[in-house]
Enzyme design. Structure first.
Site, PDB file in Angstrom:
ATOM      1  N   GLU A 107       4.029   4.112   5.764  1.00 52.53           N
ATOM      2  CA  GLU A 107       2.816   3.281   5.758  1.00 52.53           C
ATOM      3  C   GLU A 107       1.702   3.986   4.984  1.00 52.53           C
ATOM      4  OE1 GLU A 107       1.375   0.611   6.276  1.00 52.53           O
ATOM      5  OE2 GLU A 107       2.187  -0.519   7.969  1.00 52.53           O
ATOM      6  N   ASP A 108       0.786   3.187   4.444  1.00 48.15           N
ATOM      7  CA  ASP A 108      -0.385   3.785   3.806  1.00 48.15           C
ATOM      8  C   ASP A 108      -1.404   4.242   4.846  1.00 48.15           C
ATOM      9  OD1 ASP A 108      -0.943   1.176   4.567  1.00 48.15           O
ATOM     10  OD2 ASP A 108      -1.819   0.573   2.661  1.00 48.15           O
TER      11      ASP A 108
ATOM     12  N   VAL B 220     -11.519   2.741   3.855  1.00 48.97           N
ATOM     13  CA  VAL B 220     -11.240   3.574   2.681  1.00 48.97           C
ATOM     14  C   VAL B 220     -10.340   2.848   1.670  1.00 48.97           C
ATOM     15  CG1 VAL B 220     -11.520   5.779   3.891  1.00 48.97           C
ATOM     16  CG2 VAL B 220      -9.288   4.661   3.887  1.00 48.97           C
TER      17      VAL B 220
ATOM     18  N   GLY C  84       0.759  -1.249   0.000  1.00 47.20           N
ATOM     19  CA  GLY C  84       0.000   0.000   0.000  1.00 47.20           C
ATOM     20  C   GLY C  84       0.783   1.289   0.000  1.00 47.20           C
TER      21      GLY C  84
ATOM     22  N   ASP D 189      -6.339  -0.701  -0.941  1.00 43.09           N
ATOM     23  CA  ASP D 189      -7.164  -1.567  -1.790  1.00 43.09           C
ATOM     24  C   ASP D 189      -8.348  -2.180  -1.044  1.00 43.09           C
ATOM     25  OD1 ASP D 189      -5.552  -3.348  -0.177  1.00 43.09           O
ATOM     26  OD2 ASP D 189      -6.229  -4.952  -1.488  1.00 43.09           O
TER      27      ASP D 189
ATOM     28  N   ASP E  49      -4.123   1.740  11.528  1.00 38.51           N
ATOM     29  CA  ASP E  49      -5.462   1.471  12.041  1.00 38.51           C
ATOM     30  C   ASP E  49      -5.312   1.065  13.519  1.00 38.51           C
ATOM     31  OD1 ASP E  49      -8.140   0.809  12.198  1.00 38.51           O
ATOM     32  OD2 ASP E  49      -8.016  -0.950  10.944  1.00 38.51           O
TER      33      ASP E  49
ATOM     34  N   ARG F 106      -6.315   0.478  -5.658  1.00 39.40           N
ATOM     35  CA  ARG F 106      -5.052   1.148  -5.282  1.00 39.40           C
ATOM     36  C   ARG F 106      -4.741   2.310  -6.219  1.00 39.40           C
ATOM     37  NH1 ARG F 106      -2.535  -2.186  -1.483  1.00 39.40           N
ATOM     38  NH2 ARG F 106      -2.772  -4.419  -1.785  1.00 39.40           N
TER      39      ARG F 106
HETATM   40  P1  5GP Z   1      -3.265  -2.124  11.549  1.00 37.79           P
HETATM   41  O1  5GP Z   1      -2.243  -3.200  11.745  1.00 37.79           O
HETATM   42  O2  5GP Z   1      -2.780  -0.730  11.880  1.00 37.79           O
HETATM   43  O3  5GP Z   1      -4.587  -2.435  12.209  1.00 37.79           O
HETATM   44  O4  5GP Z   1      -3.671  -2.140  10.025  1.00 37.79           O
HETATM   45  C1  5GP Z   1      -2.787  -1.805   9.059  1.00 37.79           C
HETATM   46  C2  5GP Z   1      -3.155  -2.404   7.725  1.00 37.79           C
HETATM   47  O5  5GP Z   1      -4.564  -2.764   7.650  1.00 37.79           O
HETATM   48  C3  5GP Z   1      -2.921  -1.392   6.656  1.00 37.79           C
HETATM   49  O6  5GP Z   1      -1.582  -1.405   6.206  1.00 37.79           O
HETATM   50  C4  5GP Z   1      -3.939  -1.800   5.617  1.00 37.79           C
HETATM   51  O7  5GP Z   1      -3.395  -2.826   4.823  1.00 37.79           O
HETATM   52  C5  5GP Z   1      -5.096  -2.370   6.418  1.00 37.79           C
HETATM   53  N1  5GP Z   1      -6.155  -1.362   6.651  1.00 37.79           N
HETATM   54  C6  5GP Z   1      -6.514  -0.805   7.824  1.00 37.79           C
HETATM   55  N2  5GP Z   1      -7.522   0.087   7.640  1.00 37.79           N
HETATM   56  C7  5GP Z   1      -7.789   0.104   6.314  1.00 37.79           C
HETATM   57  C8  5GP Z   1      -8.722   0.833   5.487  1.00 37.79           C
HETATM   58  O8  5GP Z   1      -9.527   1.677   5.912  1.00 37.79           O
HETATM   59  N3  5GP Z   1      -8.680   0.555   4.160  1.00 37.79           N
HETATM   60  C9  5GP Z   1      -7.822  -0.343   3.612  1.00 37.79           C
HETATM   61  N4  5GP Z   1      -7.882  -0.519   2.296  1.00 37.79           N
HETATM   62  N5  5GP Z   1      -6.932  -1.043   4.352  1.00 37.79           N
HETATM   63  C10 5GP Z   1      -6.917  -0.826   5.692  1.00 37.79           C
END
Ligand code: 5GP
Length: 179
Positions: free
Chosen positions: A102-103, A156, A48, A162, A106, A168
């Site tokens: 990072e993209d 999103v 991402g 994606d 979360d 993407r």
């Molecule tokens: P975390 O480990 O911080 O919970 O999540 C990170 C990963 O979850 C991101 O790199 C992404 O791949 C995915 N992710 C979390 N929220 C979203 C979102 O709103 N949209 C998308 N497309 N991916 C998300």
């Protein structure tokens, strides 16, 4: 910007490409100011982060390097929960000022594991830059040093993000239409 359908789900325009540009401009000014003489190593987390990495780096008038890694998550054989492994880390990290790109952050699980793995390689410093952050969800103590935009707890796509492989390439950010 119009609504788009990706697989079975509909997404509506949420943040325009122009708004993202302005937000990334501001991050670039801060990053350039802090890393001007540090020859930072940017590490983009695939898939991402390719969009943010490219948009950020083209705005940085400083000497820097970039590489990309993948984070593979798998369940450990014992009750250790999910184990993450960094794949593709070929650079020497010791003594370097590393900025992870990072993209979206979360829960922060992915980035926390990644930073812990990097610390094993004795970098001079590690910072995190993310295109998007969901502050309502993120409860870890690890600071997210640079954030282009904060968003609420919604799903999103676009600008690197994606839905099951699609979206993407969409300019700007689209949000899931809840039915
Ligand atoms: P975390 O480990 O911080 O919970 O999540 C990170 C990963 O979850 C991101 O790199 C992404 O791949 C995915 N992710 C979390 N929220 C979203 C979102 O709103 N949209 C998308 N497309 N991916 C998300």
């Amino acid at each position: 910007m119009e609504k788009v359908t990706l697989h079975d789900k509909q997404f509506e325009p949420y943040i325009s490409a122009r708004e993202l540009d302005t937000a990334i401009d501001a991050v670039a000014v801060r990053v350039a100011g802090q890393y001007a003489d540090k020859l930072p190593l940017f590490l983009g987390v695939l898939n991402g982060s390719f969009f943010f990495a490219s948009e950020l780096l083209k705005r940085l008038p400083i000497a820097c390097e970039i590489s990309f890694v993948k984070v593979a998550s798998y369940r450990g054989t014992v009750s250790s929960g999910t184990v993450s492994q960094l794949i593709g880390l070929n650079e020497r990290i010791a003594g370097r000022h590393v900025v992870v790109l990072e993209d979206i952050v979360d829960t922060g699980n992915t980035i926390t594991h990644m930073v812990e793995s990097l610390q094993d390689h004795q970098p001079a410093s590690v910072a995190i830059a993310s295109l998007l952050l969901k502050p309502e969800v993120y409860k870890k103590s690890l600071p997210i040093d640079f954030v282009a935009m904060e968003i609420p707890n919604i799903f999103v796509v676009g600008s690197g993000l994606d839905h099951d492989g699609l979206g993407r390439n969409l300019p700007g950010i689209y949000r899931l239409v809840e039915r």
